[in-house]
Design an enzyme around this catalytic site. Structure first.
Site, PDB file in Angstrom:
ATOM      1  N   ASN A  90     -10.501  -3.345  -6.488  1.00 21.19           N
ATOM      2  CA  ASN A  90      -9.671  -2.378  -7.226  1.00 21.19           C
ATOM      3  C   ASN A  90     -10.200  -2.063  -8.631  1.00 21.19           C
ATOM      4  OD1 ASN A  90      -6.500  -3.426  -5.733  1.00 21.19           O
ATOM      5  ND2 ASN A  90      -7.837  -1.734  -5.168  1.00 21.19           N
ATOM      6  N   GLU A 107       0.816 -12.610  12.918  1.00 22.36           N
ATOM      7  CA  GLU A 107       1.247 -11.401  13.610  1.00 22.36           C
ATOM      8  C   GLU A 107       1.191 -10.270  12.584  1.00 22.36           C
ATOM      9  OE1 GLU A 107       1.941 -11.171  16.800  1.00 22.36           O
ATOM     10  OE2 GLU A 107       1.717 -13.325  17.135  1.00 22.36           O
ATOM     11  N   ARG A 148      -5.484  -1.812   8.582  1.00 22.11           N
ATOM     12  CA  ARG A 148      -6.641  -2.688   8.354  1.00 22.11           C
ATOM     13  C   ARG A 148      -6.237  -3.764   7.365  1.00 22.11           C
ATOM     14  NH1 ARG A 148      -8.151   2.355   6.394  1.00 22.11           N
ATOM     15  NH2 ARG A 148      -7.691   2.522   4.182  1.00 22.11           N
ATOM     16  N   LEU A 149      -7.112  -4.779   7.266  1.00 20.40           N
ATOM     17  CA  LEU A 149      -6.776  -5.958   6.468  1.00 20.40           C
ATOM     18  C   LEU A 149      -7.296  -5.874   5.029  1.00 20.40           C
ATOM     19  CD1 LEU A 149      -5.182  -8.445   7.106  1.00 20.40           C
ATOM     20  CD2 LEU A 149      -7.205  -9.500   8.074  1.00 20.40           C
ATOM     21  N   ARG A 179      -0.374   8.618 -10.463  1.00 21.76           N
ATOM     22  CA  ARG A 179      -0.447   7.450  -9.571  1.00 21.76           C
ATOM     23  C   ARG A 179       0.228   6.223 -10.184  1.00 21.76           C
ATOM     24  NH1 ARG A 179      -3.915   7.198  -5.493  1.00 21.76           N
ATOM     25  NH2 ARG A 179      -4.261   4.986  -5.873  1.00 21.76           N
ATOM     26  N   HIS A 231       2.794   2.872  -8.916  1.00 26.25           N
ATOM     27  CA  HIS A 231       2.671   1.415  -9.108  1.00 26.25           C
ATOM     28  C   HIS A 231       3.934   0.850  -9.767  1.00 26.25           C
ATOM     29  CE1 HIS A 231      -1.264   1.692  -7.580  1.00 26.25           C
ATOM     30  NE2 HIS A 231      -1.784   2.312  -8.622  1.00 26.25           N
ATOM     31  N   ASP A 252       0.817  -1.221   0.000  1.00 26.99           N
ATOM     32  CA  ASP A 252       0.000   0.000   0.000  1.00 26.99           C
ATOM     33  C   ASP A 252       0.852   1.273   0.000  1.00 26.99           C
ATOM     34  OD1 ASP A 252      -2.315   1.457   0.009  1.00 26.99           O
ATOM     35  OD2 ASP A 252      -2.731   1.190   2.140  1.00 26.99           O
ATOM     36  N   GLY A 253       0.290   2.317  -0.595  1.00 28.97           N
ATOM     37  CA  GLY A 253       0.935   3.633  -0.555  1.00 28.97           C
ATOM     38  C   GLY A 253       1.552   4.069  -1.868  1.00 28.97           C
ATOM     39  N   ASN A 254       1.348   3.286  -2.914  1.00 24.48           N
ATOM     40  CA  ASN A 254       1.930   3.640  -4.219  1.00 24.48           C
ATOM     41  C   ASN A 254       1.398   4.981  -4.730  1.00 24.48           C
ATOM     42  OD1 ASN A 254       3.106   1.150  -4.116  1.00 24.48           O
ATOM     43  ND2 ASN A 254       1.748   0.191  -5.617  1.00 24.48           N
ATOM     44  N   GLY A 255       0.075   5.159  -4.607  1.00 22.38           N
ATOM     45  CA  GLY A 255      -0.570   6.380  -5.110  1.00 22.38           C
ATOM     46  C   GLY A 255      -0.041   7.602  -4.379  1.00 22.38           C
TER      47      GLY A 255
HETATM   48  C1  FPP Z   1      -1.993  -0.097  -3.363  1.00 25.20           C
HETATM   49  O1  FPP Z   1      -1.524   1.236  -3.288  1.00 25.20           O
HETATM   50  C2  FPP Z   1      -1.411  -0.756  -4.525  1.00 25.20           C
HETATM   51  C3  FPP Z   1      -2.130  -1.388  -5.525  1.00 25.20           C
HETATM   52  C4  FPP Z   1      -3.601  -1.428  -5.531  1.00 25.20           C
HETATM   53  C5  FPP Z   1      -1.450  -1.987  -6.699  1.00 25.20           C
HETATM   54  C6  FPP Z   1      -0.214  -2.793  -6.421  1.00 25.20           C
HETATM   55  C7  FPP Z   1       0.399  -3.159  -7.709  1.00 25.20           C
HETATM   56  C8  FPP Z   1       1.721  -3.156  -8.003  1.00 25.20           C
HETATM   57  C9  FPP Z   1       2.787  -2.864  -6.999  1.00 25.20           C
HETATM   58  C10 FPP Z   1       2.190  -3.419  -9.399  1.00 25.20           C
HETATM   59  C11 FPP Z   1       2.271  -4.799  -9.931  1.00 25.20           C
HETATM   60  C12 FPP Z   1       2.674  -5.866  -8.992  1.00 25.20           C
HETATM   61  C13 FPP Z   1       3.589  -6.863  -9.242  1.00 25.20           C
HETATM   62  C14 FPP Z   1       3.585  -8.027  -8.309  1.00 25.20           C
HETATM   63  C15 FPP Z   1       4.574  -6.848 -10.344  1.00 25.20           C
HETATM   64  P1  FPP Z   1      -2.551   2.428  -3.529  1.00 25.20           P
HETATM   65  O2  FPP Z   1      -2.636   2.699  -4.980  1.00 25.20           O
HETATM   66  O3  FPP Z   1      -3.882   2.109  -2.895  1.00 25.20           O
HETATM   67  O4  FPP Z   1      -1.847   3.600  -2.775  1.00 25.20           O
HETATM   68  P2  FPP Z   1      -2.565   4.839  -2.045  1.00 25.20           P
HETATM   69  O5  FPP Z   1      -3.305   4.268  -0.855  1.00 25.20           O
HETATM   70  O6  FPP Z   1      -1.412   5.688  -1.627  1.00 25.20           O
HETATM   71  O7  FPP Z   1      -3.468   5.505  -3.035  1.00 25.20           O
END
Ligand code: FPP
Length: 248
Positions: A72, A213, A200-201, A37, A41, A24-27
């Site tokens: 998603n 854990e 959260r899960l 965003r 990713h 989590d946290g890519n965006g």
């Molecule tokens: C959640 O962060 C991340 C995702 C929904 C996508 C994860 C996908 C990847 C890392 C790319 C492909 C994966 C592989 C295994 C090659 P968010 O977008 O909800 O972040 P935010 O909460 O900051 O908006």
């Protein structure tokens, strides 16, 4: 094969066999840099590569990551497309490298709505994984995955087998039910990590997390590194796991 550095994070203490991560946290990582965003990713996919390699080198047997949830699909078509294309790129690379690197891959989730090209790549990586040894490191990628959906799919399969007279309701116990899940044959994760400050899960591994854990950190997934994983493992090693019993 790389030497197993089981003492790296915890001075010889027990390493989790199975670590699961909500990436989590890519965006937010991208937005803070003024980037789209999708750039988050892309960086997150790089972090996955790096952390999977580190888990393998440490001697962790399974790493499960939440790449795309059943929820998603609510995101923009551009963002969904970018995540799917990153997965496609990763799988194309994996087809060429996983046998040499001895990395097995498995998908958790309902693959039916996934694009045929990605499904075909997943079949290719499944076949390569089967040719590897069961002792080789395995990464599980959750794609169109939801814990409730996984449980429902398993329950439907069992109900259909009962209706067809192949199985009887009394046969169903925890082991039999686990064997119907996407994670069949894989030990439950001892450690579940969620970066980015959320605690959260979010429908992740709902059955499998019964005695996991949890480790939460404010670090955003693209910034998560080996030192962060060491900290998570050290925190896990400091926990008192009683599984409902009492300390001896
Ligand atoms: C959640 O962060 C991340 C995702 C929904 C996508 C994860 C996908 C990847 C890392 C790319 C492909 C994966 C592989 C295994 C090659 P968010 O977008 O909800 O972040 P935010 O909460 O900051 O908006």
């Amino acid at each position: 094969m790389a030497a197993k550095r089981t003492d790296t994070a915890g001075q010889g203490k027990t390493l989790p066999r199975h670590i699961a991560i909500i990436m989590d946290g890519n965006g937010r990582w991208a937005t803070r840099r003024g980037l789209p965003r999708t750039a988050g990713h892309k960086a997150g996919a790089e972090t996955f590569r790096r952390i999977a390699t580190y888990c393998k080198d440490l001697g962790v047997e399974y790493l499960t990551v939440y790449a795309f949830s059943t929820e998603n699909w609510k995101r923009s078509a551009e963002e969904v497309g970018a995540i799917m294309s990153l997965l496609g790129r990763y799988l194309r690379e994996a087809v060429d490298t996983m046998a040499k690197d001895r990395i097995r891959l498995r998908f958790f989730g309902d693959m039916a709505p996934i694009a045929p090209e990605l499904q075909a790549l997943a079949h290719q990586t499944d076949a390569i994984s089967e040719s590897l040894s069961p002792g080789d490191f395995q990464a599980n990628i959750c794609l169109n995955y939801g814990g409730r959906d996984e449980i429902l799919r398993a329950a439907r399969r069992f109900a259909a087998d009962c209706a067809a007279g192949r199985r009887a309701p009394e046969e169903l116990d925890e082991a039999a039910f686990s064997a119907l899940l996407d994670s069949a044959g894989i030990p439950d994760p001892e450690l579940i990590i969620r970066p980015s400050g959320e605690e959260r899960l979010s429908n992740f591994l709902l059955w499998q997390c019964a005695y996991s854990e949890f480790y939460f950190t404010d670090v955003l997934w693209p910034d998560f590194d080996e030192a962060e994983l060491d900290r998570a493992i050290a925190a896990y090693q400091g926990r008192d796991r009683r599984f409902g019993g009492v300390k001896k």
